[in-house]
Design a protein around this motif. Structure first.
Motif, short mmCIF file in Angstrom:
data_model
loop_
_atom_site.label_atom_id
_atom_site.label_comp_id
_atom_site.label_asym_id
_atom_site.label_seq_id
_atom_site.Cartn_x
_atom_site.Cartn_y
_atom_site.Cartn_z
N PRO A 11 -48.85 1.35 -32.62
CA PRO A 11 -50.06 0.84 -31.99
C PRO A 11 -50.07 0.95 -30.47
O PRO A 11 -51.13 1.19 -29.88
N ALA A 14 -51.36 4.25 -29.58
CA ALA A 14 -52.80 4.33 -29.86
C ALA A 14 -53.61 3.63 -28.77
O ALA A 14 -54.64 4.14 -28.32
N GLU A 15 -53.14 2.47 -28.33
CA GLU A 15 -53.84 1.74 -27.27
C GLU A 15 -53.84 2.53 -25.97
O GLU A 15 -54.86 2.56 -25.25
N ARG A 29 -55.78 6.54 -34.56
CA ARG A 29 -55.11 5.73 -35.57
C ARG A 29 -53.60 5.76 -35.34
O ARG A 29 -53.03 6.82 -35.04
N ALA A 30 -52.96 4.61 -35.49
CA ALA A 30 -51.49 4.54 -35.53
C ALA A 30 -51.08 4.63 -36.99
O ALA A 30 -51.53 3.82 -37.81
#
Length: 216
Positions: A11, A14-15, A29-30
């Motif tokens: 994540p 992804a962020e 998407r992670a």
């Protein structure tokens, strides 16, 4: 056809990618760490999008990587000319034997142990990221952690610039779906003996956000 699908392992990656995007049609998407979960999840996402009549136009595997010293600097950005299943093969008394040299036909390997980045997609990323280092990005199930294994891997792949754990698996899923693929990484540490004090995660995440602007 919908927009670009960008897949990271965790994540936090992804962020970092989302922070650099301006195009709302890009999906991030992670999907998890390692080739198995990356390949399975990518294939599922692509199949669901196709079944819904909204296939993605391209897939990019993105995130943090280790870089080969002298080839890709810490904090730098790399683009894969090809994604390589670097530890898929067999050991022998004379050294590692790549799986394609064991007599396996390419169709049983998802197209082979190396998948080239889509030329048009790679060309667009190179134009948007002129400072990026371009070369092979290796996919491994076990991250390299000794001087001896680093030397062996660098010698086997003289064009390799980085290693990560998902790119080749994502590339296979994209190839099976007939969708263009590319891999974009930023370097957090040199490949070799593990030295957590020498990792530059903040710099790598900042570089990933900056590089993600090329995906919009």
């Amino acid at each position: 056809m919908t927009g670009l699908l960008v897949l990271t392992a965790v994540p936090a990656e992804a962020e970092a990618v989302r922070a650099g995007l301006t195009d709302p049609t890009v999906t991030v998407r992670a999907i998890g760490v390692g080739p198995a979960v990356a390949g399975a999840t990518t294939a599922r996402l692509l199949a669901l999008a196709e079944a819904a009549g909204r296939p993605y136009r391209a897939v990019v595997s993105a995130g943090i990587a280790g870089g080969f010293a002298g080839r890709a600097p810490v904090g730098g950005t790399v683009l894969a000319s090809r994604s390589v299943a670097a530890d898929l093969g067999a050991e022998s008394p004379t050294g590692f034997i790549p799986v394609d040299e064991l007599g396996m036909p390419p169709e049983l390997l998802g197209g082979g142990p190396t998948i080239d980045a889509d030329p048009a997609l790679l060309g667009a990323l190179r134009a948007a990221l002129p400072a990026a280092v371009v070369g092979a990005v290796l996919t491994v199930s076990t991250v390299t952690g000794t001087a001896a294994s680093t030397t062996a891997l660098a010698d086997r792949h003289p064009d390799a610039v980085a290693e990560a754990m998902e790119g080749y698996a994502v590339a296979v899923a994209a190839a099976q779906a007939g969708i263009p693929f590319a891999e974009l990484r930023t370097v957090s540490n040199p490949i070799g003996p593990r030295d957590r004090d020498g990792w530059r995660m903040r710099e790598a995440f900042t570089a990933l956000t900056e590089a993600a602007r090329a995906l919009s």
